[in-house]
Scaffold this active site. Structure first.
Site, PDB file in Angstrom:
ATOM      1  N   ASP A 117      51.299 -19.023   3.684  1.00  0.00           N
ATOM      2  CA  ASP A 117      51.739 -18.691   5.046  1.00  0.00           C
ATOM      3  C   ASP A 117      50.982 -19.519   6.080  1.00  0.00           C
ATOM      4  O   ASP A 117      51.547 -19.970   7.073  1.00  0.00           O
ATOM      5  CB  ASP A 117      51.512 -17.202   5.337  1.00  0.00           C
ATOM      6  CG  ASP A 117      52.515 -16.350   4.587  1.00  0.00           C
ATOM      7  OD1 ASP A 117      53.531 -16.919   4.140  1.00  0.00           O
ATOM      8  OD2 ASP A 117      52.272 -15.135   4.432  1.00  0.00           O
ATOM      9  N   GLU A 163      46.353 -17.428  13.657  1.00  0.00           N
ATOM     10  CA  GLU A 163      47.462 -16.733  13.022  1.00  0.00           C
ATOM     11  C   GLU A 163      47.078 -15.267  12.828  1.00  0.00           C
ATOM     12  O   GLU A 163      46.015 -14.968  12.295  1.00  0.00           O
ATOM     13  CB  GLU A 163      47.715 -17.400  11.663  1.00  0.00           C
ATOM     14  CG  GLU A 163      48.743 -16.742  10.823  1.00  0.00           C
ATOM     15  CD  GLU A 163      48.536 -17.061   9.345  1.00  0.00           C
ATOM     16  OE1 GLU A 163      47.540 -17.733   8.996  1.00  0.00           O
ATOM     17  OE2 GLU A 163      49.357 -16.607   8.548  1.00  0.00           O
ATOM     18  N   ASP A 188      45.116 -19.259   7.854  1.00  0.00           N
ATOM     19  CA  ASP A 188      44.607 -18.952   6.508  1.00  0.00           C
ATOM     20  C   ASP A 188      44.836 -20.114   5.551  1.00  0.00           C
ATOM     21  O   ASP A 188      45.739 -20.918   5.753  1.00  0.00           O
ATOM     22  CB  ASP A 188      45.344 -17.726   5.943  1.00  0.00           C
ATOM     23  CG  ASP A 188      44.876 -16.449   6.627  1.00  0.00           C
ATOM     24  OD1 ASP A 188      43.779 -16.479   7.224  1.00  0.00           O
ATOM     25  OD2 ASP A 188      45.617 -15.452   6.573  1.00  0.00           O
ATOM     26  N   ASP A 191      46.281 -20.191   2.829  1.00  0.00           N
ATOM     27  CA  ASP A 191      47.307 -19.813   1.846  1.00  0.00           C
ATOM     28  C   ASP A 191      48.660 -20.383   2.270  1.00  0.00           C
ATOM     29  O   ASP A 191      48.744 -21.165   3.208  1.00  0.00           O
ATOM     30  CB  ASP A 191      47.367 -18.282   1.687  1.00  0.00           C
ATOM     31  CG  ASP A 191      47.762 -17.606   2.990  1.00  0.00           C
ATOM     32  OD1 ASP A 191      48.132 -18.320   3.949  1.00  0.00           O
ATOM     33  OD2 ASP A 191      47.702 -16.368   3.045  1.00  0.00           O
TER      34      ASP A 191
END
Ligand code: 0R9
Length: 642
Positions: free
Chosen positions: A504, A427, A500, A502
């Site tokens: 997203d 990503e 990641d 997180d």
């Protein structure tokens, strides 16, 4: 042996050798000694209760995970027979627990033993692989009990009191010298018991996890059986007709099917043989699919929905948006395929096919509005398929004109041997840059993805082919998509999603998993999809090698270990990684990409199904379930980066 002062006859010596063989080669009997094998022990015992329910004598099964990972399963059936068995000269109950493959042979035959399938090894294997096992039986007004250690009888069956009612209770502690871990996963067991309850109409199954301060509990009982199953699977989807279509036929090979169409573009058909999930399909699925195609085409022709000039609808058009559960009972099932979850009995195809032909065509004639709604969707699917074919050809033509057919963003590896090659789907451009520099170019390829991804929930194959985010993934993997996907053509043995830790990252992971689940399912079934695990923290101190921690628990553990060595928290530098982009190429290699040190999680079909469910919920048309999900899960959102 002297310890219990038993006299062993020839029969008993054979028995002990049998169970010894199980302890020597557990994998042969329960598949593996991983958590899967461990869960299998519970299923074996519960299946015995389910057999009793199928025979019509048991209405309730209770499962408890006690503190210390002891499993307790109780049923309210007739109780295992307690009288002396004429052949073994010991009680039938002890025989069942000490003789390999006893069970059906010793009575207790419901006809279609659920345990007669995948491994089907029964109580004696569970006993052999347990540190101890205790069986309590209520029968003929008496309470009976026996006790074993590592499969050996320590206390023979004896009457210990009086009892009201009948039933069987089995408690066991799996052997920690055999299994990798005894940490049962509540969610996995819960899911399986829900499935069993759907498949066994009216049977109540409860599960309770007593290991935590506040016990987890669930209770499953579905009077609707497969109808309830399909309604459950479709709970967050927009349905094309209110009531699921239900067909059932008794006979030599009983068949039960529930079908409900939704507005989604995916095909979800779950098949079971003797309550075992046949993930790889087989002859029952074949019969079902053939019949669906024939019945809908015939109906469309007979009612002039398809005109003479029109070509037939294809199977995939008719299965778009379908949710179905097919459950058959087969006396001697033959399981084939890589994971032995593909039904091989050829006689089943015809039985399912003719039964569905008859029942479904009658249903459609009697319910013309449902038939119309489904066929409208099939026809639009067929148009989309044609559009997809054109889009695909366009992509092929375009790429053959370019110098390289591979996507421009892909940094390919030098090896061309798929077995050793891996592609990291990364990503973001900056993480992609670090990954490109940090990788081992011989066998690691990097494909950066960026920007907003396409919502596969709301797109058909034609849109996906033309999509500038997903097209590079399709071309890089190199094996096509949808019904044309050919696993033998994959360019990488490992497709690794690196995102990641997180919100997203979770989004992109869910999206890619859903995409693979819907359009490249064999890639997941074949075990080629992985999730990279980047660290969350780095602990550093002068003169000490950096320590990477992958979870919050991991961090606490490392702090404690260091404290024992006299290093306090204050002396340590703590870096929290917000994203992959914060790591330099060397760090990324060391923590996340080096095969020697990295952690990779293999994606299973269960993970993908879960991702698909979450995805449907979050991206689909139904607003209310989405709101409920977000409200229910908001409290779990940690480290939310805004
Ligand atoms: C808690 C888990 N339950 C069991 O393991 C269980 C096995 C079992 C059973 C019978 C009834 N309930 C059971 N629970 C049973 C009883 C009779 C006939 N067949 C089965 C009977 O009363 O005649 N058995 C499973 C195998 C056997 N019993 C047998 F081989 F011993 F008969």
């Amino acid at each position: 042996m002297e310890k219990y002062n038993h006299k062993y006859g020839a029969e008993q010596i054979q028995v002990l050798e049998g169970l010894e063989a199980v302890r020597k080669r557990p994998g042969m009997y329960i598949g593996s000694t991983s958590i899967r094998g461990l869960h299998h022990l519970v299923y074996e015992i519960v299946d015995n209760g389910v057999d009793e329910a199928l025979a019509g004598y048991c209405t309730e099964i209770n499962v408890i995970i006690e503190k210390g990972n002891v499993i307790c399963v109780t049923d309210n059936g007739r109780g295992i027979p307690v009288e002396i068995h004429p052949k073994t000269k010991i009680s039938t109950a002890e025989t069942v627990y000490t003789v390999l493959h006893a069970g059906g042979k010793f009575g207790g035959d419901s006809g279609y033993k659920v345990s007669g399938g995948l491994h089907g090894v029964g109580a004696s294997v569970v006993n052999a692989l347990s540190t101890w096992a205790e069986v309590t039986i209520k029968r003929d007004g008496g309470l009976y009990q026996m006790y074993f250690e590592k499969g050996k009888t320590v206390k023979k069956l004896e009457k210990i009191g009086k009892a009201e009612g009948t039933g069987t209770k089995v408690r066991f502690l799996a052997d920690d010298t055999i299994f990798e871990s005894l940490n049962y996963e509540y969610e996995v067991l819960e899911k399986r018991f829900r499935e069993i309850a759907f498949l066994t109409k009216g049977l109540k199954i409860t599960i309770e996890d007593q290991r935590e301060e506040t016990p987890k509990k669930a209770e499953f009982c579905y009077e609707g059986g497969l109808i309830s199953f399909v309604e459950f699977l479709n709970k967050n989807k927009e349905k094309l007709h209110k009531q699921p279509i239900y067909i059932e036929k008794a006979g030599e090979i009983p068949v039960e099917i529930a079908i409900q169409y939704t507005s989604s573009y995916s095909e979800n058909i779950y098949t079971f043989v003797n309550n075992i999930n046949t993930i790889e399909g087989g002859t029952h699925l074949e019969g079902f699919k053939r019949s669906l195609t024939k019945v809908f085409n015939d109906y469309a022709r007979n009612h002039n929905i398809l005109k003479e000039k029109d070509s037939n609808l294809q199977g995939e058009d008719i299965r778009e948006g379908i949710t179905a559960v097919v459950s058959v009972k087969v006396k001697e099932p033959q399981f084939e395929g890589q994971t032995k979850t593909k039904l091989g009995n050829s006689e089943v195809t015809g039985v399912v096919q003719s039964m569905v032909n008859e029942a479904l065509s009658t249903f459609l004639e009697e319910n013309p509005s449902v038939a119309k709604a489904i066929l409208e969707k099939c026809i639009s699917a067929s148009r989309a398929r044609e559009a997809a074919r054109k889009a695909r050809e366009l992509v092929r033509k375009k790429s053959s004109l370019e110098t390289s057919t591979l996507p421009g963003k892909l940094a390919d590896c030098s090896s061309k041997n798929p077995e050793e090659c891996e592609v990291y789907i990364v990503e973001g451009d900056s993480a992609g840059g670090s990954a490109k520099q940090g990788r081992d170019r011989k066998f690691q390829a990097i494909l950066p993805l960026w920007g907003k991804m396409l919502n596969v929930e709301k797109a058909r194959a034609d849109k996906i082919y033309g999509n500038d985010k997903l097209n590079p993934v399709i071309v890089a993997v190199g094996a096509g998509i949808g019904s044309e996907f050919d696993i033998t053509k994959i360019r990488y043995g490992k497709v690794i999603i690196m995102a990641d830790a997180d919100v997203d990252g979770a989004h992109i992971r869910t999206l890619l998993l859903t995409f693979f689940f819907r359009y490249m399912r064999p890639l997941i079934e074949n075990g080629n999809v992985y999730l990279a695990q980047p660290p969350l923290y780095k602990l550093s101190k002068k003169g000490m090698e950096d320590i990477y921690c992958y979870t919050d628990e991991d961090l606490e553990k490392k702090y404690k270990e260091l404290e024992e060595k006299g290093i306090t928290r204050e002396q340590l530098g703590l870096q929290r990684y917000k994203g992959l982009g914060e790591m330099n190429p060397e760090q990324l290699w060391e923590t996340t990409m080096n095969p020697e040190t990295r952690i990779l999680v293999k994606v299973t079909m269960d993970d993908a199904i879960k991702a698909d469910e979450i995805f449907t919920l979050l991206m689909g048309d139904e607003v209310e379930p989405r709101r409920e999900f977000i409200q229910a899960n908001a409290k779990y959102v940690k480290n939310l980066d805004i």
